[in-house]
Design a protein around this motif. Structure first.
Motif, mmCIF file in Angstrom:
data_model
loop_
_atom_site.group_PDB
_atom_site.id
_atom_site.type_symbol
_atom_site.label_atom_id
_atom_site.label_comp_id
_atom_site.label_asym_id
_atom_site.label_seq_id
_atom_site.Cartn_x
_atom_site.Cartn_y
_atom_site.Cartn_z
ATOM 1 N N UNK A 68 4.384 -11.680 -2.558
ATOM 2 C CA UNK A 68 4.444 -10.322 -3.081
ATOM 3 C C UNK A 68 3.563 -9.374 -2.275
ATOM 4 N N UNK A 69 2.545 -9.924 -1.618
ATOM 5 C CA UNK A 69 1.745 -9.094 -0.709
ATOM 6 C C UNK A 69 2.626 -8.599 0.434
ATOM 7 N N UNK A 70 3.507 -9.461 0.919
ATOM 8 C CA UNK A 70 4.409 -9.069 2.002
ATOM 9 C C UNK A 70 5.342 -7.949 1.545
ATOM 10 N N UNK A 71 5.729 -8.014 0.278
ATOM 11 C CA UNK A 71 6.561 -6.931 -0.258
ATOM 12 C C UNK A 71 5.750 -5.639 -0.304
ATOM 13 N N UNK A 72 4.480 -5.735 -0.714
ATOM 14 C CA UNK A 72 3.613 -4.555 -0.761
ATOM 15 C C UNK A 72 3.465 -3.958 0.632
ATOM 16 N N UNK A 73 3.343 -4.799 1.642
ATOM 17 C CA UNK A 73 3.237 -4.300 3.010
ATOM 18 C C UNK A 73 4.525 -3.598 3.432
ATOM 19 N N UNK A 74 5.642 -4.196 3.036
ATOM 20 C CA UNK A 74 6.927 -3.614 3.425
ATOM 21 C C UNK A 74 7.064 -2.197 2.882
ATOM 22 N N UNK A 75 6.581 -1.996 1.642
ATOM 23 C CA UNK A 75 6.702 -0.678 1.025
ATOM 24 C C UNK A 75 5.449 0.175 1.206
ATOM 25 N N UNK A 76 4.449 -0.377 1.933
ATOM 26 C CA UNK A 76 3.215 0.347 2.239
ATOM 27 C C UNK A 76 2.521 0.825 0.968
#
Length: 265
Positions: A68-76
Motif C-alpha cells: 500500500x506504500x507503493x500505491x501511496x507513492x503512485x498517487x503521491x
C-alpha cells in the motif's frame, strides 16, 4: 476498506472439523480479498483527490503494508501506519469470548503473533506511525478516536516520495562528482603543462643537444597523455585501467610526481 470482508481468513486458516481443501480455498479467498482491497483503494484515490482511506487489516508482514506504500507513492500521497498493540494473552482471551465464525483457532493467533513484524520507523516509508495500546476491548470507531489529528495532518502533508527524492539526490551527487572531476582534471592539466615546461627548460639550460630535446619533448607528451588518462579514469571520467589500483584519491602533486617518474624512465 476492510481487507477480510472479501471472504477468507488471513493466512489460510481452517477451523476445527474443516477439510484441508477448505483451508486452501480460504487462502485463495484471502488473496483475492487483498487484490480487491488494493483495487478499491486505487479506485477511491483515482476518483477523489482529497480522500482519506482507512485500511483495516492485520498487515502482520512488512511486505503487506509496503504494497500500500507503493500505491501511496503512485498517487503521491501520505501514509500513516496505526499499530494497534495487544498482548497475546489478552488477544486469546478476547477471542475465546467470540462464537461461531467470528472465533479464530488459538494456534492461528499464536502463529501470527510470533510472525508479526511491527512497524519500523527506520524504514523511511514507514516513518509516519503511531502505536495505540488496548488494555480493554474497543470497537473501530473508538480506536480511530485515539489517533491524534496532528499525526494524520503530518502524514497528509508528507507524501511518499522516497524514490523520487533518492533519484534527485543521486542525480545531484552525480553532478557534484562531475564538477569535482572536471576541477581535478583541469588543475592537473595545468600542473602537467608546467611540469613539461620545467623539464624542457632545465634540459635546454643544461646544454642538451637538439636531438635530446626532441626525445624529451616526445617523452613528456606521452607521459602527460598517460597520466591524464589514468587520472580521468580514477576520478570517474573514463573506464578504469589495471594500473589504477590505489589511484582513486591521488592528489595533483602525486600525479605530477608520477609524470616525472615516467619521463625519467
Amino acid at each position: 476498506i476492510a481487507q477480510d470482508q472479501g471472504g477468507g481468513k488471513e493466512g489460510g486458516q481452517k477451523k476445527e472439523g474443516e477439510a484441508e481443501g477448505n483451508a486452501t480455498d480460504e487462502l485463495a479467498a484471502w488473496r483475492a480479498a487483498r487484490d480487491v482491497a488494493e483495487e478499491e483503494t486505487c479506485r477511491v484515490l483515482s476518483n477523489h483527490s482529497n480522500a482519506l482511506v482507512l485500511l483495516d487489516d492485520n498487515f502482520y508482514y512488512t511486505s503487506m503494508r509496503y504494497s500500500f506504500c507503493k500505491i501511496a507513492r503512485r498517487f503521491r500521497i501520505g501514509m500513516l501506519t496505526i499499530f494497534v498493540d495487544c498482548e497475546l494473552s489478552e488477544a486469546l482471551s478476547r477471542n475465546r469470548q467470540r462464537s461461531g465464525k467470528d472465533r479464530v483457532p488459538d494456534d492461528i493467533i499464536e502463529r501470527m503473533s510470533s510472525r508479526f513484524e511491527k512497524p519500523d520507523a527506520s524504514n523511511a516509508w514507514e516513518k509516519n506511525q503511531i502505536t495505540i495500546n488496548l488494555p480493554a476491548p474497543e470497537n473501530l470507531a473508538r480506536i480511530a478516536a485515539k489517533v491524534p489529528p496532528s499525526a494524520i495532518t503530518h502524514a497528509w502533508l508528507d507524501p511518499r516520495l522516497e524514490e523520487e527524492e533518492a533519484e534527485k539526490a543521486e542525480a545531484e551527487a552525480a553532478r557534484d562528482r562531475e564538477r569535482t572531476a572536471e576541477s581535478v582534471l583541469h588543475s592537473l592539466d595545468l600542473a602537467l603543462r608546467e611540469a613539461v615546461k620545467g623539464c624542457m627548460q632545465a634540459k635546454s639550460e643544461g646544454g642538451a643537444a637538439k636531438a635530446e630535446l626532441q626525445r624529451l619533448s616526445k617523452a613528456c607528451a606521452q607521459a602527460r597523455k598517460d597520466i591524464l588518462a589514468r587520472a580521468r579514469g580514477a576520478v570517474g571520467k573514463a573506464p578504469p585501467v589495471p594500473e589504477q589500483a590505489g589511484e582513486r584519491e591521488a592528489p595533483v602533486e602525486e600525479w605530477v610526481r608520477r609524470f616525472h617518474a615516467l619521463v625519467k624512465d
